[in-house]
Write a protein that holds these residues in place. Structure first.
Motif, mmCIF file in Angstrom:
data_model
loop_
_atom_site.group_PDB
_atom_site.id
_atom_site.type_symbol
_atom_site.label_atom_id
_atom_site.label_comp_id
_atom_site.label_asym_id
_atom_site.label_seq_id
_atom_site.Cartn_x
_atom_site.Cartn_y
_atom_site.Cartn_z
ATOM 1 N N LEU A 172 -1.304 2.370 3.926
ATOM 2 C CA LEU A 172 -0.050 3.106 3.768
ATOM 3 C C LEU A 172 0.201 3.997 4.977
ATOM 4 N N ALA A 173 -0.819 4.731 5.406
ATOM 5 C CA ALA A 173 -0.667 5.629 6.552
ATOM 6 C C ALA A 173 -0.285 4.845 7.805
ATOM 7 N N ALA A 174 -0.889 3.686 7.994
ATOM 8 C CA ALA A 174 -0.577 2.871 9.169
ATOM 9 C C ALA A 174 0.853 2.357 9.121
ATOM 10 N N ALA A 175 1.282 1.911 7.940
ATOM 11 C CA ALA A 175 2.651 1.415 7.799
ATOM 12 C C ALA A 175 3.666 2.526 8.042
ATOM 13 N N LYS A 176 3.378 3.709 7.504
ATOM 14 C CA LYS A 176 4.258 4.853 7.740
ATOM 15 C C LYS A 176 4.310 5.189 9.221
ATOM 16 N N GLY A 177 3.148 5.216 9.851
ATOM 17 C CA GLY A 177 3.086 5.563 11.254
ATOM 18 C C GLY A 177 3.836 4.601 12.149
ATOM 19 N N ALA A 178 3.956 3.348 11.687
ATOM 20 C CA ALA A 178 4.686 2.338 12.460
ATOM 21 C C ALA A 178 6.180 2.337 12.152
ATOM 22 N N GLY A 179 6.606 3.252 11.273
ATOM 23 C CA GLY A 179 8.029 3.402 10.999
ATOM 24 C C GLY A 179 8.590 2.541 9.887
ATOM 25 N N HIS A 180 7.730 1.914 9.106
ATOM 26 C CA HIS A 180 8.221 1.090 8.010
ATOM 27 C C HIS A 180 8.664 1.958 6.828
ATOM 28 N N GLU A 181 9.601 1.449 6.059
ATOM 29 C CA GLU A 181 10.154 2.189 4.924
ATOM 30 C C GLU A 181 9.281 1.985 3.692
ATOM 31 N N ILE A 182 8.870 3.092 3.059
ATOM 32 C CA ILE A 182 8.028 3.030 1.871
ATOM 33 C C ILE A 182 8.913 3.120 0.633
ATOM 34 N N VAL A 183 8.744 2.163 -0.279
ATOM 35 C CA VAL A 183 9.545 2.085 -1.507
ATOM 36 C C VAL A 183 8.595 2.064 -2.696
ATOM 37 N N GLY A 184 8.887 2.845 -3.720
ATOM 38 C CA GLY A 184 8.054 2.859 -4.915
ATOM 39 C C GLY A 184 8.219 1.606 -5.747
ATOM 40 N N ALA A 185 7.142 1.203 -6.400
ATOM 41 C CA ALA A 185 7.211 0.049 -7.297
ATOM 42 C C ALA A 185 8.018 0.402 -8.532
ATOM 43 N N LYS A 186 8.841 -0.529 -8.974
ATOM 44 C CA LYS A 186 9.620 -0.328 -10.194
ATOM 45 C C LYS A 186 8.816 -0.752 -11.416
ATOM 46 N N ALA A 187 9.110 -0.108 -12.537
ATOM 47 C CA ALA A 187 8.414 -0.446 -13.778
ATOM 48 C C ALA A 187 8.888 -1.799 -14.296
ATOM 49 N N HIS A 188 7.946 -2.691 -14.528
ATOM 50 C CA HIS A 188 8.250 -3.998 -15.099
ATOM 51 C C HIS A 188 7.436 -4.274 -16.353
ATOM 52 N N GLY A 189 6.433 -3.430 -16.613
ATOM 53 C CA GLY A 189 5.557 -3.703 -17.739
ATOM 54 C C GLY A 189 4.727 -4.953 -17.494
ATOM 55 N N THR A 190 4.351 -5.612 -18.570
ATOM 56 C CA THR A 190 3.473 -6.784 -18.457
ATOM 57 C C THR A 190 4.241 -8.086 -18.242
ATOM 58 N N ALA A 191 5.562 -8.044 -18.264
ATOM 59 C CA ALA A 191 6.343 -9.287 -18.199
ATOM 60 C C ALA A 191 5.994 -10.150 -16.983
ATOM 61 N N PRO A 192 5.918 -9.612 -15.770
ATOM 62 C CA PRO A 192 5.548 -10.477 -14.638
ATOM 63 C C PRO A 192 4.170 -11.107 -14.797
ATOM 64 N N ALA A 193 3.195 -10.309 -15.241
ATOM 65 C CA ALA A 193 1.838 -10.837 -15.412
ATOM 66 C C ALA A 193 1.789 -11.918 -16.483
ATOM 67 N N GLU A 194 2.604 -11.783 -17.500
ATOM 68 C CA GLU A 194 2.592 -12.752 -18.595
ATOM 69 C C GLU A 194 3.048 -14.137 -18.161
ATOM 70 N N THR A 195 3.699 -14.245 -17.007
ATOM 71 C CA THR A 195 4.159 -15.558 -16.543
ATOM 72 C C THR A 195 3.030 -16.405 -15.979
ATOM 73 N N VAL A 196 1.884 -15.778 -15.642
ATOM 74 C CA VAL A 196 0.770 -16.555 -15.076
ATOM 75 C C VAL A 196 -0.559 -16.313 -15.788
ATOM 76 N N HIS A 197 -0.636 -15.305 -16.663
ATOM 77 C CA HIS A 197 -1.884 -15.001 -17.359
ATOM 78 C C HIS A 197 -1.741 -15.209 -18.864
ATOM 79 N N THR A 198 -2.867 -15.522 -19.504
ATOM 80 C CA THR A 198 -2.842 -15.802 -20.935
ATOM 81 C C THR A 198 -2.741 -14.505 -21.750
ATOM 82 N N PRO A 199 -2.189 -14.579 -22.966
ATOM 83 C CA PRO A 199 -2.104 -13.381 -23.814
ATOM 84 C C PRO A 199 -3.482 -12.779 -24.110
ATOM 85 N N GLU A 200 -4.489 -13.627 -24.348
ATOM 86 C CA GLU A 200 -5.828 -13.122 -24.654
ATOM 87 C C GLU A 200 -6.397 -12.327 -23.489
ATOM 88 N N TYR A 201 -6.141 -12.808 -22.289
ATOM 89 C CA TYR A 201 -6.666 -12.137 -21.100
ATOM 90 C C TYR A 201 -5.972 -10.795 -20.875
#
Length: 342
Positions: free
Chosen positions: A37-66
């Protein structure tokens, strides 16, 4: 370039890692992400916070039991008498057909393939945030951005649909690739981590809509050992849609970049409309895991080659461990990618 980041990664601070049977501090430490993160900031890149998605993205590739296991195991484990702070399996099922266990020790052995993925009290929160970072970066590309970089920690490419391993819990790279399928018929994944992306391969091994390619140190003598060999090309519909390019241990820039040329030729032949790069920086000559000997110039050159494809690209952080070059190598890669775009 937009850098997607969540400070929740720091809630996962694994203390246990075994090397030739000797317990030591894990190489996968929170400081990794802080340096990147510090290196990316130092190089002038824009830092954006992750948006809340809950488990929905993970559920597309992982099993419910897992997913249920990852969410609950630390809480339930702590209630066991004389339990360790971190969840560590002491038994694994054999390779023959087995029955899913009820006992927590059995579930740990079922879902944790090795001793490099201890689960602490807040591992789930950190892994979920990493998956949300990948989903956020993917959405930027789906909405028209040419590229976005998900600074994910913990990493993900060793995680199968129902197994953690090699510091990985949720497969952020696979989550990004599957999410891109919302708008893209063909998605390519290029993994340049020093370790084979076995979890990503496993998730897409029987599919022909996601091409998976991995450039890595030869698993004959390097983690993950059992996967990543050249003869693994996919099965069923997926036959021919997985390409492994293992390199001799200690290989430097020239063979690594030559493998990159082979990977890019296969990607062009596949003709995807979007790309995911599993960006491991642990192929570095100064990485403590010492699998390959890639220089900062090598990362810059590989990034330029990848960018020359002209594809919308989601960059997902995978490995890369503590060394003085870690942040510099990220800046070199991002710079090379942006230069290759121009």
């Amino acid at each position: 370039m937009k850098i997607i980041y969540s400070d929740k990664h720091a809630q996962h601070d694994p203390q246990s890692f075994f090397v030739r049977g000797v317990k030591q501090r894990s190489a996968e430490q929170p400081e990794r992400a802080e340096r990147l993160l510090a290196a990316a900031k130092g190089a002038g890149h824009e830092i954006v916070g992750a948006k809340a998605h809950g488990t929905a993205p993970a559920e597309t590739v992982h099993t419910p039991e897992y997913i249920d296991f990852l969410k609950t195991i630390a809480r339930d484990w702590a209630k066991l008498p004389n339990a360790s702070v971190e969840v560590m399996p002491n038994v694994h099922p054999a390779r023959y057909p087995a029955t899913y266990p009820k006992a927590l020790a059995g579930r740990a052995g079922w879902h944790q393939v090795d001793l490099a993925c201890p689960i602490g009290p807040h591992t789930w929160d950190a892994a979920l945030a990493a998956s949300e970072s990948a989903a956020t970066a993917t959405d930027l590309v789906l909405d028209g951005a040419h590229e976005a970089y998900a600074l994910c920690r913990p990493p993900g490419h060793h995680a199968y649909a129902d197994m953690a391993g090699g510091f990985c819990f949720l497969n952020n790279t696979a989550i990004a690739a599957q999410r891109l399928r919302q708008k893209h018929q063909r998605v390519a994944v290029l993994d340049v981590d020093v370790h084979h992306g076995n979890g990503t391969q496993g998730i897409f091994f029987e599919r022909d809509d996601v091409l998976t390619i991995s450039i890595h140190a030869d698993p004959d003598n390097y983690y993950p050992y059992f996967w990543g060999h050249a003869h693994e090309t996919g099965v069923g519909k997926g036959h021919g849609f997985n390409l492994n390019l293992p390199l001799p241990l200690g290989s430097g820039d020239a063979p690594w970049l030559a493998a990159g040329d082979k990977a890019l030729a296969r990607i062009r032949d596949f003709a995807p409309t979007v790309l995911v790069v599993a960006l491991g920086l642990d192929a570095s000559e100064s990485d403590p895991l010492q699998g390959l000997k890639v220089t900062g110039a090598g990362f810059h050159a590989m990034a330029g080659k990848i960018a020359s494809l002209g594809l919308p690209t989601v960059l997902v952080q995978e490995g890369g461990y503590l060394s003085d070059d870690l942040g510099r190598n990220l800046v070199q890669f991002l710079s090379g990618f942006e230069k290759g775009r121009s």
